[in-house]
Design an enzyme around this catalytic site. Structure first.
Site, short mmCIF file in Angstrom:
data_model
loop_
_atom_site.label_atom_id
_atom_site.label_comp_id
_atom_site.label_asym_id
_atom_site.label_seq_id
_atom_site.Cartn_x
_atom_site.Cartn_y
_atom_site.Cartn_z
N LYS A 126 -34.85 -11.25 1.95
CA LYS A 126 -35.39 -12.31 2.82
C LYS A 126 -36.91 -11.84 2.76
O LYS A 126 -36.94 -10.76 3.14
CB LYS A 126 -34.41 -12.67 4.18
CG LYS A 126 -34.13 -13.82 4.81
CD LYS A 126 -33.60 -14.79 4.21
CE LYS A 126 -33.71 -16.24 4.23
NZ LYS A 126 -32.39 -16.19 4.36
N ASP A 166 -36.33 -21.50 2.64
CA ASP A 166 -35.37 -21.44 3.91
C ASP A 166 -36.60 -22.25 4.67
O ASP A 166 -37.52 -23.22 4.94
CB ASP A 166 -35.63 -19.77 4.22
CG ASP A 166 -34.29 -19.87 4.96
OD1 ASP A 166 -33.53 -19.56 4.79
OD2 ASP A 166 -34.51 -19.30 6.51
N1 GLU Z 1 -32.35 -19.97 2.47
C1 GLU Z 1 -31.51 -19.68 1.70
C2 GLU Z 1 -29.87 -19.51 2.92
O1 GLU Z 1 -30.13 -18.93 3.71
C3 GLU Z 1 -31.15 -19.80 0.49
C4 GLU Z 1 -31.87 -18.89 -0.09
C5 GLU Z 1 -31.98 -18.67 -1.69
O2 GLU Z 1 -31.34 -20.22 -2.65
O3 GLU Z 1 -32.32 -17.70 -2.55
O4 GLU Z 1 -29.31 -18.92 1.78
#
Ligand code: GLU
Length: 448
Positions: A126, A166
């Site tokens: 992340k 996100d």
């Molecule tokens: N931010 C999204 C999540 O919390 C998507 C992450 C992604 O597609 O890599 O899973």
């Protein structure tokens, strides 16, 4: 409580004392793994939990960007490469003033287990920045994204780490980020980011995937309860991409979402966010420079409840879709008092651990975000595979795979809980099923 779990929890708390969000998720996950740890001494012998809670790599960097008046601004950028045992680190970038290491470590830790549940080959990571996109011009957003990628590019790649969107990072931002990556690398490695536009490798249905996936998961729960979504009233929070996708699918399945919320209050729409006009208005609204949910209330002549959360509105299903810690004890009491049976977390960790326990004790079925919202990252993984094959999945193919993945997440969570004598506990089940795959891969790959 298992003594090894307790020991790791104590050490983690001491080491990360100033990271409350991270500790909240570690506590929730490790506690529910206790029955598994009891039965598997090899985890302690391999220091598995100590390794699981320690990110493989943390990256922090300075981001300097120029506003439209020519003034420089300094923000902090991050990428948490939490666990790569199952595949390249995968997870979104969040641009929001609340972003800090604790928030990104909690999101990264959740992502490891969530990505494992998708059954696809992706590790967990992340990232993001404390940059506030609110009120910024398009050119300022572009310059921020370019400055951010100018450092981030050296840490990511289609086989290394694949960021996505996100909160605060959508298709526009991913486009600018990819443009800068391509410019620096002089290579068309479009598998380095997901959530891209349709013209340069993006997956069909990726914008809808998190919301749709949440409803496909919910359908499995309803089926388990011999119930149906038809005619049900849904109380949602948020108004972003996830809420939009959820509201759209709820309408399609014959239910109605009656609330939307933002930082400044909520709107109650008794007729439901069910028409194409209303669902599309959410997109238009989000595209405006100072988007906020009061615009929806004003546009459709609805009452706006300033400074309030939507939880006092009566519904059959509660779905927090906005952000972490929207539901504490006070809100949980209101939700349980409605007599509703279903509570689906869609945002990441929207509920405090205490509030989860309260909702469960009140007899509600509580489904955890790492399972319910996994459809987004699952379709991201499909985007990675179509990019590496230089191919484009059709909408029908993506939708069918998303359906099947959400069903398998539900079923393997229910089975894992059952296997350890926990009944239909979707929270413990998701933690256990996600953990077992990562743990097996970590042990097989040796100690590091
Ligand atoms: N931010 C999204 C999540 O919390 C998507 C992450 C992604 O597609 O890599 O899973």
């Amino acid at each position: 409580m298992n003594s090894y779990v307790q020991k790791v929890l104590d050490v983690t708390k001491a080491k990360n004392a100033n990271e409350p969000e991270f500790l909240q998720t570690v506590e929730e996950v490790l506690t529910s793994l206790a029955p598994v740890i009891d039965k598997h001494p090899e985890y302690e012998a391999n220091a598995l939990l100590e390794r699981l809670v320690e990110p493989e790599r943390l990256i922090e960097f300075r981001v300097v960007w120029t506003d439209d008046a020519g003034k420089p601004h300094v923000n902090r950028g991050y990428r948490v490469q939490f666990n790569g045992a199952l595949g390249p680190y995968k997870g979104g970038l969040r641009f929001h003033p609340t972003v800090n290491l604790s928030i990104l470590k909690f999101l990264g830790f959740e992502q490891v287990l969530k990505n494992s549940l998708t059954t696809l080959p992706i590790g967990g990571g992340k990232g993001g920045s404390d940059f506030d996109p609110h009120g910024k011009s398009d050119a300022e957003i572009m310059r921020f994204c370019q400055a951010f990628m100018t450092e981030l590019y050296r840490h990511i790649g289609p086989d290394t780490d694949v960021p996505a969107g996100d909160i605060g990072v959508g298709g526009r931002e991913v486009g600018y980020l990819f443009g800068q990556y391509r410019r620096i690398k002089d290579a068309y490695e479009n598998g380095v980011l997901t959530g891209k536009g349709q013209t340069f490798g993006g997956s069909l249905l990726r914008p809808e995937a998190t919301g749709y996936g949440a409803l496909y998961y919910a359908q499995q729960v309803f089926e388990h309860e011999h119930d149906s979504i038809k005619g049900k009233t849904f109380v949602l929070s948020g108004y972003g991409n996830v809420t939009w996708g959820a509201a759209k699918k709820i309408a399609e399945l014959g239910g109605k979402a009656v609330t939307l919320s933002g930082h400044n209050g909520y709107v109650y729409d008794p007729e439901g966010i069910v028409t194409e006009e209303k669902i599309n208005y959410l997109l238009t609204m989000r595209g405006s420079r100072d988007a906020n949910i009061k615009m929806y209330a004003d546009h459709f002549g609805l009452e706006f409840h300033a400074g309030e959360k939507p939880w006092a509105v009566k519904g059959d299903v509660y779905m927090p879709c906005a952000t972490q810690n929207e539901v504490g004890m006070e809100e949980a009491k209101i939700i349980a008092a409605s007599g509703a049976k279903y509570y689906f977390e869609v945002a990441n960790m929207p509920t405090s651990n205490e509030a989860i326990a309260y909702l469960k004790d009140a007899g509600m079925i509580v489904a955890p975000s790492k399972a319910v919202n996994a459809g987004g990252v699952a379709v991201s993984a499909l985007e990675m595979s179509q990019n590496s094959m230089r191919y484009q999945w059709t909408e029908e193919e993506v939708d069918a795979k998303l359906h099947q993945i959400m069903k398998s997440i539900h079923d393997c969570s229910a089975e894992a809980a059952e296997k350890y004598g926990l009944g239909y506990d979707l929270i413990a089940g998701a933690n256990i099923a996600g953990f077992e795959k990562v743990a097996t891969a970590m042990i097989a790959q040796g100690w590091f």
